[in-house]
Scaffold this motif. Sequence first.
Motif, PDB file in Angstrom:
ATOM      1  N   THR A 214       0.820  -1.201   0.000  1.00  0.00           N
ATOM      2  CA  THR A 214       0.000   0.000   0.000  1.00  0.00           C
ATOM      3  C   THR A 214       0.850   1.244   0.000  1.00  0.00           C
ATOM      4  OG1 THR A 214      -1.774  -1.136   1.180  1.00  0.00           O
ATOM      5  CG2 THR A 214      -1.804   1.254   1.227  1.00  0.00           C
ATOM      6  N   MET A 215       1.937   1.217   0.768  1.00  0.00           N
ATOM      7  CA  MET A 215       2.838   2.364   0.796  1.00  0.00           C
ATOM      8  C   MET A 215       3.565   2.491  -0.531  1.00  0.00           C
ATOM      9  SD  MET A 215       4.143   2.257   4.768  1.00  0.00           S
ATOM     10  CE  MET A 215       5.720   1.892   4.227  1.00  0.00           C
ATOM     11  N   VAL A 216       3.930   1.347  -1.113  1.00  0.00           N
ATOM     12  CA  VAL A 216       4.664   1.375  -2.384  1.00  0.00           C
ATOM     13  C   VAL A 216       3.829   2.007  -3.486  1.00  0.00           C
ATOM     14  CG1 VAL A 216       5.665  -0.068  -4.202  1.00  0.00           C
ATOM     15  CG2 VAL A 216       6.106  -0.610  -1.813  1.00  0.00           C
ATOM     16  N   VAL A 217       2.567   1.635  -3.562  1.00  0.00           N
ATOM     17  CA  VAL A 217       1.718   2.178  -4.621  1.00  0.00           C
ATOM     18  C   VAL A 217       1.112   3.525  -4.240  1.00  0.00           C
ATOM     19  CG1 VAL A 217       1.168  -0.089  -5.536  1.00  0.00           C
ATOM     20  CG2 VAL A 217      -0.307   0.908  -3.802  1.00  0.00           C
TER      21      VAL A 217
ATOM     22  N   GLN B  37      -7.117   0.225  -6.236  1.00  0.00           N
ATOM     23  CA  GLN B  37      -8.575   0.195  -6.119  1.00  0.00           C
ATOM     24  C   GLN B  37      -9.043  -0.936  -5.212  1.00  0.00           C
ATOM     25  OE1 GLN B  37     -10.747   2.453  -7.314  1.00  0.00           O
ATOM     26  NE2 GLN B  37      -9.045   3.642  -8.168  1.00  0.00           N
ATOM     27  N   LEU B  38      -8.495  -2.123  -5.395  1.00  0.00           N
ATOM     28  CA  LEU B  38      -8.968  -3.283  -4.647  1.00  0.00           C
ATOM     29  C   LEU B  38      -8.591  -3.224  -3.176  1.00  0.00           C
ATOM     30  CD1 LEU B  38      -8.185  -5.972  -7.359  1.00  0.00           C
ATOM     31  CD2 LEU B  38     -10.451  -5.192  -6.642  1.00  0.00           C
ATOM     32  N   ASN B  39      -7.514  -2.519  -2.851  1.00  0.00           N
ATOM     33  CA  ASN B  39      -7.152  -2.369  -1.447  1.00  0.00           C
ATOM     34  C   ASN B  39      -8.161  -1.536  -0.687  1.00  0.00           C
ATOM     35  OD1 ASN B  39      -4.948  -3.940  -0.866  1.00  0.00           O
ATOM     36  ND2 ASN B  39      -3.444  -2.404  -1.444  1.00  0.00           N
TER      37      ASN B  39
ATOM     38  N   LYS C  48     -14.673  -1.953  -6.702  1.00  0.00           N
ATOM     39  CA  LYS C  48     -14.290  -3.322  -7.047  1.00  0.00           C
ATOM     40  C   LYS C  48     -14.317  -3.516  -8.563  1.00  0.00           C
ATOM     41  CE  LYS C  48     -15.913  -8.090  -6.490  1.00  0.00           C
ATOM     42  NZ  LYS C  48     -16.981  -8.913  -5.885  1.00  0.00           N
ATOM     43  N   THR C  49     -15.335  -2.970  -9.212  1.00  0.00           N
ATOM     44  CA  THR C  49     -15.453  -3.073 -10.664  1.00  0.00           C
ATOM     45  C   THR C  49     -14.301  -2.361 -11.351  1.00  0.00           C
ATOM     46  OG1 THR C  49     -17.866  -3.145 -10.488  1.00  0.00           O
ATOM     47  CG2 THR C  49     -16.947  -2.580 -12.641  1.00  0.00           C
ATOM     48  N   LEU C  50     -13.960  -1.183 -10.838  1.00  0.00           N
ATOM     49  CA  LEU C  50     -12.861  -0.429 -11.429  1.00  0.00           C
ATOM     50  C   LEU C  50     -11.538  -1.167 -11.246  1.00  0.00           C
ATOM     51  CD1 LEU C  50     -12.251   2.174 -12.919  1.00  0.00           C
ATOM     52  CD2 LEU C  50     -11.956   3.324 -10.714  1.00  0.00           C
ATOM     53  N   GLY C  51     -11.341  -1.762 -10.066  1.00  0.00           N
ATOM     54  CA  GLY C  51     -10.132  -2.544  -9.829  1.00  0.00           C
ATOM     55  C   GLY C  51     -10.048  -3.738 -10.760  1.00  0.00           C
TER      56      GLY C  51
ATOM     57  N   SER D 254     -11.310  -4.863   3.331  1.00  0.00           N
ATOM     58  CA  SER D 254     -11.977  -5.342   4.539  1.00  0.00           C
ATOM     59  C   SER D 254     -13.272  -6.088   4.229  1.00  0.00           C
ATOM     60  CB  SER D 254     -12.290  -4.155   5.462  1.00  0.00           C
ATOM     61  OG  SER D 254     -13.122  -3.221   4.805  1.00  0.00           O
ATOM     62  N   ASN D 255     -13.653  -6.139   2.958  1.00  0.00           N
ATOM     63  CA  ASN D 255     -14.867  -6.846   2.577  1.00  0.00           C
ATOM     64  C   ASN D 255     -14.605  -8.347   2.521  1.00  0.00           C
ATOM     65  OD1 ASN D 255     -17.437  -7.366   1.651  1.00  0.00           O
ATOM     66  ND2 ASN D 255     -16.932  -6.968  -0.484  1.00  0.00           N
ATOM     67  N   ASN D 256     -15.381  -9.120   3.260  1.00  0.00           N
ATOM     68  CA  ASN D 256     -15.172 -10.565   3.319  1.00  0.00           C
ATOM     69  C   ASN D 256     -15.778 -11.222   2.083  1.00  0.00           C
ATOM     70  OD1 ASN D 256     -14.339 -13.021   4.411  1.00  0.00           O
ATOM     71  ND2 ASN D 256     -16.318 -13.356   5.402  1.00  0.00           N
ATOM     72  N   ASP D 257     -15.172 -10.935   0.938  1.00  0.00           N
ATOM     73  CA  ASP D 257     -15.685 -11.399  -0.341  1.00  0.00           C
ATOM     74  C   ASP D 257     -14.576 -12.125  -1.076  1.00  0.00           C
ATOM     75  OD1 ASP D 257     -17.250 -11.562  -2.762  1.00  0.00           O
ATOM     76  OD2 ASP D 257     -16.094  -9.854  -3.500  1.00  0.00           O
ATOM     77  N   SER D 258     -14.792 -13.391  -1.386  1.00  0.00           N
ATOM     78  CA  SER D 258     -13.740 -14.194  -2.005  1.00  0.00           C
ATOM     79  C   SER D 258     -13.336 -13.648  -3.372  1.00  0.00           C
ATOM     80  CB  SER D 258     -14.205 -15.655  -2.148  1.00  0.00           C
ATOM     81  OG  SER D 258     -15.340 -15.740  -2.983  1.00  0.00           O
ATOM     82  N   ASN D 259     -14.290 -13.092  -4.108  1.00  0.00           N
ATOM     83  CA  ASN D 259     -13.957 -12.544  -5.422  1.00  0.00           C
ATOM     84  C   ASN D 259     -12.972 -11.382  -5.320  1.00  0.00           C
ATOM     85  OD1 ASN D 259     -15.825 -14.380  -6.293  1.00  0.00           O
ATOM     86  ND2 ASN D 259     -17.156 -12.910  -7.302  1.00  0.00           N
ATOM     87  N   THR D 260     -13.204 -10.503  -4.363  1.00  0.00           N
ATOM     88  CA  THR D 260     -12.310  -9.358  -4.176  1.00  0.00           C
ATOM     89  C   THR D 260     -10.905  -9.828  -3.848  1.00  0.00           C
ATOM     90  OG1 THR D 260     -14.128  -7.959  -3.383  1.00  0.00           O
ATOM     91  CG2 THR D 260     -11.897  -7.235  -2.867  1.00  0.00           C
ATOM     92  N   TYR D 261     -10.804 -10.779  -2.937  1.00  0.00           N
ATOM     93  CA  TYR D 261      -9.487 -11.296  -2.549  1.00  0.00           C
ATOM     94  C   TYR D 261      -8.798 -11.997  -3.714  1.00  0.00           C
ATOM     95  CZ  TYR D 261     -10.725 -10.361   2.341  1.00  0.00           C
ATOM     96  OH  TYR D 261     -11.079  -9.762   3.520  1.00  0.00           O
ATOM     97  N   ALA D 262      -9.569 -12.714  -4.517  1.00  0.00           N
ATOM     98  CA  ALA D 262      -8.987 -13.406  -5.669  1.00  0.00           C
ATOM     99  C   ALA D 262      -8.454 -12.412  -6.689  1.00  0.00           C
ATOM    100  CB  ALA D 262     -10.025 -14.316  -6.320  1.00  0.00           C
ATOM    101  N   LEU D 263      -9.211 -11.347  -6.922  1.00  0.00           N
ATOM    102  CA  LEU D 263      -8.768 -10.299  -7.841  1.00  0.00           C
ATOM    103  C   LEU D 263      -7.490  -9.645  -7.319  1.00  0.00           C
ATOM    104  CD1 LEU D 263     -12.253  -8.681  -8.579  1.00  0.00           C
ATOM    105  CD2 LEU D 263     -10.871 -10.007 -10.198  1.00  0.00           C
ATOM    106  N   LYS D 264      -7.441  -9.427  -6.015  1.00  0.00           N
ATOM    107  CA  LYS D 264      -6.240  -8.842  -5.411  1.00  0.00           C
ATOM    108  C   LYS D 264      -5.046  -9.772  -5.563  1.00  0.00           C
ATOM    109  CE  LYS D 264      -6.421  -6.845  -1.426  1.00  0.00           C
ATOM    110  NZ  LYS D 264      -6.708  -6.585  -0.002  1.00  0.00           N
ATOM    111  N   ALA D 265      -5.280 -11.060  -5.364  1.00  0.00           N
ATOM    112  CA  ALA D 265      -4.188 -12.031  -5.511  1.00  0.00           C
ATOM    113  C   ALA D 265      -3.617 -11.969  -6.922  1.00  0.00           C
ATOM    114  CB  ALA D 265      -4.695 -13.441  -5.198  1.00  0.00           C
ATOM    115  N   ALA D 266      -4.494 -11.881  -7.911  1.00  0.00           N
ATOM    116  CA  ALA D 266      -4.042 -11.805  -9.298  1.00  0.00           C
ATOM    117  C   ALA D 266      -3.302 -10.493  -9.569  1.00  0.00           C
ATOM    118  CB  ALA D 266      -5.233 -11.932 -10.233  1.00  0.00           C
TER     119      ALA D 266
END
Length: 230
Positions: free
Chosen positions: A10-13, A144-146, A126-129, A150-162
């Motif tokens: 987060t600090m890096v970006v 954007q995804l960061n 989330k859509t923009l991310g 805090s949203n307990n949503d598997s899709n968000t976390y998966a997108l972040k992982a990618a």
Amino acid sequence: MMNKAEKIVTMVVAIGGGLAGLWGAYTAYDASKFKQPFDEHEQIVKSFTSQISSAEKRKDDKEVIRISLLYEKYEEKWRAARQVVKIIEPFENLATYSLSPNESKSLRQLLATVSSGESDLPIPTKTLGAAYLALGDYRRAVAQLNVVSSNNDSNTYALKAAAYGGLANSTNDPKAKWTYQEAAVDSFALAHKASSNKDKNLYGFVTANPNLKKLLEEKGVELTSPSNRR
């Protein structure tokens, strides 16, 4: 809560403060995302038409032209925003990990249209991310995804992982690569924890992403399909 690796990234970006406020705005929008854009659009259209009508009654032709041009621009951007949501929906829901060349081209053009001028139209964070991720803009995708971490949503976390995996694959800095890789692994772990045993999309999303799949395997993460879970 962000893990240590994500805090570093987060600090890096250079994601600034005010995340709580942005997250609040996003959840309020997301809760009624199927209705609110159209309600908001209707109210703004009424405002434009009322202002044009008022100028016409005053016989202020210059004002009529000025407001009409602004209205035309607003409608163009509103339609573009709706198209962005439509194009990226399968990607955001992990139903696919790639866009066709035509979809990618259209998405870039639509995002440019939506972001042009002073009054940007709202697109869910989330859509923009997901849109930035689909276009390979991993830094903006992470930013954007960061906001919704805090949203307990598997899709968000998966997108972040990618997105983290993409950052890791695009840097030659060993320290940064390690940080991004750890963030990718941590995000995938959260996605796996939050996902349903019947959710096949997460597994399919990862296996369709060669770089993320390779990264997770190198880190010793066992990838199992939902049908093999117990």
